[in-house]
Write a protein that holds these residues in place. Sequence first.
Motif, PDB file in Angstrom:
ATOM      1  N   ASN A 164       0.808  -1.225   0.000  1.00  0.00           N
ATOM      2  CA  ASN A 164       0.000   0.000   0.000  1.00  0.00           C
ATOM      3  C   ASN A 164       0.838   1.270   0.000  1.00  0.00           C
ATOM      4  OD1 ASN A 164      -2.355  -1.599   0.204  1.00  0.00           O
ATOM      5  ND2 ASN A 164      -2.140  -1.690   2.429  1.00  0.00           N
ATOM      6  N   ARG A 165       2.155   1.109   0.098  1.00  0.00           N
ATOM      7  CA  ARG A 165       3.093   2.247   0.154  1.00  0.00           C
ATOM      8  C   ARG A 165       2.726   3.194   1.301  1.00  0.00           C
ATOM      9  NH1 ARG A 165       3.506   5.591  -4.503  1.00  0.00           N
ATOM     10  NH2 ARG A 165       1.360   5.117  -5.059  1.00  0.00           N
ATOM     11  N   SER A 166       2.468   2.606   2.454  1.00  0.00           N
ATOM     12  CA  SER A 166       2.065   3.390   3.618  1.00  0.00           C
ATOM     13  C   SER A 166       2.965   3.091   4.806  1.00  0.00           C
ATOM     14  CB  SER A 166       0.607   3.092   3.980  1.00  0.00           C
ATOM     15  OG  SER A 166       0.447   1.728   4.341  1.00  0.00           O
ATOM     16  N   LEU A 167       3.023   4.050   5.736  1.00  0.00           N
ATOM     17  CA  LEU A 167       3.884   3.942   6.906  1.00  0.00           C
ATOM     18  C   LEU A 167       3.096   4.365   8.139  1.00  0.00           C
ATOM     19  CD1 LEU A 167       6.865   3.491   7.914  1.00  0.00           C
ATOM     20  CD2 LEU A 167       7.188   5.949   7.600  1.00  0.00           C
ATOM     21  N   LYS A 168       3.168   3.536   9.195  1.00  0.00           N
ATOM     22  CA  LYS A 168       2.511   3.924  10.434  1.00  0.00           C
ATOM     23  C   LYS A 168       3.379   3.597  11.623  1.00  0.00           C
ATOM     24  CE  LYS A 168      -0.334  -0.269  11.069  1.00  0.00           C
ATOM     25  NZ  LYS A 168      -1.722  -0.768  11.182  1.00  0.00           N
ATOM     26  N   PHE A 169       3.039   4.202  12.756  1.00  0.00           N
ATOM     27  CA  PHE A 169       3.809   4.062  13.984  1.00  0.00           C
ATOM     28  C   PHE A 169       2.863   3.648  15.110  1.00  0.00           C
ATOM     29  CE2 PHE A 169       5.527   7.320  11.240  1.00  0.00           C
ATOM     30  CZ  PHE A 169       6.830   6.892  11.060  1.00  0.00           C
ATOM     31  N   ILE A 170       3.296   2.675  15.891  1.00  0.00           N
ATOM     32  CA  ILE A 170       2.492   2.185  17.020  1.00  0.00           C
ATOM     33  C   ILE A 170       3.228   2.537  18.310  1.00  0.00           C
ATOM     34  CG2 ILE A 170       1.459   0.168  18.110  1.00  0.00           C
ATOM     35  CD1 ILE A 170       1.409  -1.147  15.335  1.00  0.00           C
ATOM     36  N   VAL A 171       2.593   3.370  19.141  1.00  0.00           N
ATOM     37  CA  VAL A 171       3.202   3.848  20.385  1.00  0.00           C
ATOM     38  C   VAL A 171       2.356   3.389  21.565  1.00  0.00           C
ATOM     39  CG1 VAL A 171       3.911   5.889  21.692  1.00  0.00           C
ATOM     40  CG2 VAL A 171       4.148   5.862  19.199  1.00  0.00           C
ATOM     41  N   ASN A 172       2.992   2.692  22.504  1.00  0.00           N
ATOM     42  CA  ASN A 172       2.289   2.186  23.684  1.00  0.00           C
ATOM     43  C   ASN A 172       1.072   1.360  23.296  1.00  0.00           C
ATOM     44  OD1 ASN A 172       4.130   3.691  25.253  1.00  0.00           O
ATOM     45  ND2 ASN A 172       2.820   5.498  25.163  1.00  0.00           N
ATOM     46  N   GLY A 173       1.195   0.613  22.202  1.00  0.00           N
ATOM     47  CA  GLY A 173       0.085  -0.216  21.751  1.00  0.00           C
ATOM     48  C   GLY A 173      -0.981   0.529  20.979  1.00  0.00           C
ATOM     49  N   GLU A 174      -0.835   1.852  20.865  1.00  0.00           N
ATOM     50  CA  GLU A 174      -1.825   2.663  20.159  1.00  0.00           C
ATOM     51  C   GLU A 174      -1.500   2.726  18.670  1.00  0.00           C
ATOM     52  OE1 GLU A 174      -1.891   6.493  21.923  1.00  0.00           O
ATOM     53  OE2 GLU A 174      -2.502   5.776  23.896  1.00  0.00           O
ATOM     54  N   ASP A 175      -2.485   2.446  17.850  1.00  0.00           N
ATOM     55  CA  ASP A 175      -2.332   2.465  16.401  1.00  0.00           C
ATOM     56  C   ASP A 175      -3.374   3.422  15.832  1.00  0.00           C
ATOM     57  OD1 ASP A 175      -2.277   2.010  13.701  1.00  0.00           O
ATOM     58  OD2 ASP A 175      -2.566  -0.153  13.821  1.00  0.00           O
ATOM     59  N   GLU A 176      -2.924   4.601  15.368  1.00  0.00           N
ATOM     60  CA  GLU A 176      -3.874   5.582  14.846  1.00  0.00           C
ATOM     61  C   GLU A 176      -4.023   5.490  13.329  1.00  0.00           C
ATOM     62  OE1 GLU A 176      -2.879   9.664  15.359  1.00  0.00           O
ATOM     63  OE2 GLU A 176      -1.143   9.553  14.041  1.00  0.00           O
ATOM     64  N   ASP A 178      -2.434   4.941   9.295  1.00  0.00           N
ATOM     65  CA  ASP A 178      -1.293   5.362   8.495  1.00  0.00           C
ATOM     66  C   ASP A 178      -0.958   6.835   8.699  1.00  0.00           C
ATOM     67  OD1 ASP A 178      -1.129   2.824   7.405  1.00  0.00           O
ATOM     68  OD2 ASP A 178      -2.439   3.320   5.722  1.00  0.00           O
ATOM     69  N   SER A 179       0.310   7.097   9.017  1.00  0.00           N
ATOM     70  CA  SER A 179       0.788   8.476   9.106  1.00  0.00           C
ATOM     71  C   SER A 179       1.172   9.004   7.726  1.00  0.00           C
ATOM     72  CB  SER A 179       1.992   8.559  10.046  1.00  0.00           C
ATOM     73  OG  SER A 179       1.628   8.266  11.371  1.00  0.00           O
ATOM     74  N   TYR A 180       1.641   8.096   6.868  1.00  0.00           N
ATOM     75  CA  TYR A 180       2.015   8.450   5.497  1.00  0.00           C
ATOM     76  C   TYR A 180       1.387   7.451   4.540  1.00  0.00           C
ATOM     77  CZ  TYR A 180       5.745  11.224   7.679  1.00  0.00           C
ATOM     78  OH  TYR A 180       6.460  12.120   8.440  1.00  0.00           O
ATOM     79  N   THR A 181       0.922   7.947   3.402  1.00  0.00           N
ATOM     80  CA  THR A 181       0.425   7.082   2.328  1.00  0.00           C
ATOM     81  C   THR A 181       1.087   7.503   1.022  1.00  0.00           C
ATOM     82  OG1 THR A 181      -1.460   8.554   1.964  1.00  0.00           O
ATOM     83  CG2 THR A 181      -1.817   6.671   3.431  1.00  0.00           C
ATOM     84  N   ASN A 182       1.067   6.595   0.056  1.00  0.00           N
ATOM     85  CA  ASN A 182       1.645   6.877  -1.265  1.00  0.00           C
ATOM     86  C   ASN A 182       3.123   7.270  -1.186  1.00  0.00           C
ATOM     87  OD1 ASN A 182      -0.820   6.422  -2.700  1.00  0.00           O
ATOM     88  ND2 ASN A 182      -1.524   8.430  -2.008  1.00  0.00           N
ATOM     89  N   ILE A 183       3.858   6.599  -0.319  1.00  0.00           N
ATOM     90  CA  ILE A 183       5.305   6.819  -0.263  1.00  0.00           C
ATOM     91  C   ILE A 183       5.932   6.271  -1.545  1.00  0.00           C
ATOM     92  CG2 ILE A 183       7.433   6.051   0.877  1.00  0.00           C
ATOM     93  CD1 ILE A 183       5.983   6.172   3.514  1.00  0.00           C
ATOM     94  N   PRO A 184       6.748   7.066  -2.232  1.00  0.00           N
ATOM     95  CA  PRO A 184       7.377   6.571  -3.464  1.00  0.00           C
ATOM     96  C   PRO A 184       8.397   5.473  -3.161  1.00  0.00           C
ATOM     97  CG  PRO A 184       8.250   8.734  -2.874  1.00  0.00           C
ATOM     98  CD  PRO A 184       7.111   8.461  -1.934  1.00  0.00           C
ATOM     99  N   ILE A 185       8.258   4.342  -3.818  1.00  0.00           N
ATOM    100  CA  ILE A 185       9.194   3.242  -3.594  1.00  0.00           C
ATOM    101  C   ILE A 185       9.909   2.862  -4.891  1.00  0.00           C
ATOM    102  CG2 ILE A 185       7.971   2.327  -1.593  1.00  0.00           C
ATOM    103  CD1 ILE A 185       6.760   0.186  -3.385  1.00  0.00           C
ATOM    104  N   ASP A 186       9.978   3.822  -5.829  1.00  0.00           N
ATOM    105  CA  ASP A 186      10.721   3.572  -7.063  1.00  0.00           C
ATOM    106  C   ASP A 186      12.212   3.445  -6.772  1.00  0.00           C
ATOM    107  OD1 ASP A 186      10.298   6.307  -6.378  1.00  0.00           O
ATOM    108  OD2 ASP A 186      11.246   6.924  -8.244  1.00  0.00           O
TER     109      ASP A 186
END
Length: 207
Positions: A164-176, A178-186
């Motif tokens: 999905n080209r997305s990035l997320k961060f889980i802090v203290n078990g909390e998952d809000e 995706d913080s980033y979407t459509n990250i270029p992976i070329d």
Amino acid sequence: SITKCKIKNHIKIKFGPKGELFDNFLEIIKSFGNIFYSNYSFRECPISIKEERKYEISGDQKNIFTKTGTSCYHCGAICENELDKSVDEHRWKIKILKTYKKSIMIGVAPSDFDIYSPNPSTCGWYFYCNNLKLYSGPPFNYKNVSTNLSEVDDEVIVVMSMKNRSLKFIVNGEDEGDSYTNIPIDKPIYPAVLLYHTGDSIEISEC
């Protein structure tokens, strides 16, 4: 057992399981070239880097990154191996071993990451443990973008979806989400960490 493959003119050999016999002849193995312990082993600090920008890589898996330079700006390190695009999702954990004010940025960086001048506005996509905000380069150009994550205790889990080209961060078990979407992976991308204060130290591991 030994598994060998050729990737971009580098021969990578994986040894396992690690044990006493392996430890005894590790120095002999090293004479054949560099050893990459895992997908989450940091690149060693270049010898040519200025003293104030130096850092140290340690740990059995070369997975502990400590800033030793005295510069008043972020010092960055990325992992040896790029994130495999054929794997749908990568997960790793950043554990804070020592810090002053948690001025630590955690995320991913592209292959043109500048080790001599790591600037979060130009070289990657990060979560800042100090103020719980996002900082990144193109195509987002985030700076001080707020998240709903709570204060970091001592670890952050990072989840990079190559599918999905997305990035997320889980802090203290909390998952809000995706913080980033459509990250270029070329370009190849790598797990990355930026440390600001001298003596700050983190450990990266698979989870």
